[in-house]
Design a protein around this motif. Sequence first.
Motif, short mmCIF file in Angstrom:
data_model
loop_
_atom_site.label_atom_id
_atom_site.label_comp_id
_atom_site.label_asym_id
_atom_site.label_seq_id
_atom_site.Cartn_x
_atom_site.Cartn_y
_atom_site.Cartn_z
N UNK A 14 0.82 -1.20 0.00
CA UNK A 14 0.00 0.00 0.00
C UNK A 14 0.85 1.26 0.00
N UNK A 18 0.41 4.13 -2.67
CA UNK A 18 0.13 5.52 -2.30
C UNK A 18 1.21 6.44 -2.88
N UNK A 93 -7.77 9.15 -6.02
CA UNK A 93 -8.39 8.75 -4.75
C UNK A 93 -9.11 7.42 -4.92
N UNK A 96 -6.50 4.48 -5.56
CA UNK A 96 -5.71 4.11 -4.38
C UNK A 96 -6.61 3.57 -3.28
N UNK A 97 -7.72 4.26 -3.03
CA UNK A 97 -8.63 3.83 -1.98
C UNK A 97 -9.17 2.44 -2.25
N UNK A 100 -6.65 -0.17 -1.77
CA UNK A 100 -6.45 -0.36 -0.33
C UNK A 100 -7.52 -1.25 0.27
#
Lengths: 211, 230
Positions: A14, A18, A93, A96-97, A100
């Motif tokens: 992660x 990021x 966003x 990546x989110x 995750x």
Amino acid sequence: MPAHLKVLALVGFMLVVVATPREWFAAYAFFLAVLVTVGAVARVRPGWVLKRMVVETPFVVFAVLMPFIAQGPRVDVLGLSLSESGLLSAWGLLAKGTLGVIAGLLLAATTTPQELVRGLERLRMPEQLVQIMAFMVRYLEVVTDEMRRMAVARASRGFVARNPLHWPVLARSVGALFIRSFERGERVHLAMVSRGYTGRMPRCDVSSLSR
Amino acid sequence: MHVPDGFLDAPTSIATGAVAVVAVGVALRGARRELDDKTAPLAGLVAAFVFATQMINFPVGAGTSGHLMGGALAAVLVGPWTGVLCVSVVLIVQSLLFADGGITALGTNILLIAVTTVVVGWFVTRVLLKVLPKRVGMVAPAAAIGAFVSVPTAALVFTGLYAVGGTADISLTTLATAMLGWHTVIGLGEAAITFLAVGAILSVRPDLVYAARGVISERELVIKTKESVA
């Protein structure tokens, strides 16, 4: 695969995700492919992951708003004037989110809470913290059951929470739940002390017992 | 609402992680003073309680509902150190077992939700209880105000972090206004629920409310016999 390695892998993966610039679209395709491969190898059902991705909802809304509120030059998309940087941010966003959430869910799907606690212990998490977590994980089921029983008791008396006027009832349940949890904690502590607990947990290798 | 992965850039995430580690370390030492060998079972059970409480939905009307964050509530009930520990453990478990809140954002989330709300809620409550008349009836209102202040403060801290390491270029004033406005509303709900919950606990087991310890007067044991009643 031992839990502590999985946690380390997740954190490392992660951090890489990021830190990756959001313009490298190919990299994100690769990250997703990695996750899909891991999921396939671990035999995690895609449906299971998709169902639990609901936790993302609030921040997806935020990401969707991005193109409308960000600054910078505007582009016309389908007749809407959107901010270019906002669109990129929204993509960043979301990508990546979502990665995750998927990565986290893969860890959750393949690791039992007990394994996770032991894994964190291996990672040198302070002993006290490991103990607190172990107790939380162990009694989570008990406390949420207690909560569910209260909900059933409320419902069977015809209670339906519809608006803030009903908050006092729910808040009293929260209060009762706290008292029950705390008293259970006291009882558990006394039971442990009477079995010789002095603030440290005796070590025992569960994996050798379960075979 | 938890901060997901990718909201703040990597350096900021690592920095908040370091701060969170220090804060949790300090809280560990403080909690041992609060609870000694009871720490693990009690903090564990309170963490389970905080987790369960966050699952209770409080209807707001128009089909929407919110839930308690519980930072200030935990501080008032079990003290600031244990409170920080409990909420941090809840966040770690949520991140690792439910993917709720990104793992790289764990430090950020602990800093915002565990440290900021608990410490601010506790501090405001303490100051109010020092100023207000020493009565049990004052504890719940003080806790409510503490809870109310704690939520927008956390939103402000988030805005500050975003100014340092945000990944989207929204104007900071827009973000600050939106975050503050929204979280003031959330804070009102948090305050109302904290007020009601603390009040309910005070009426049953006032001895369990950590913040009320200085207020509850030493009660004399009264033994009633037939002669004394008659």
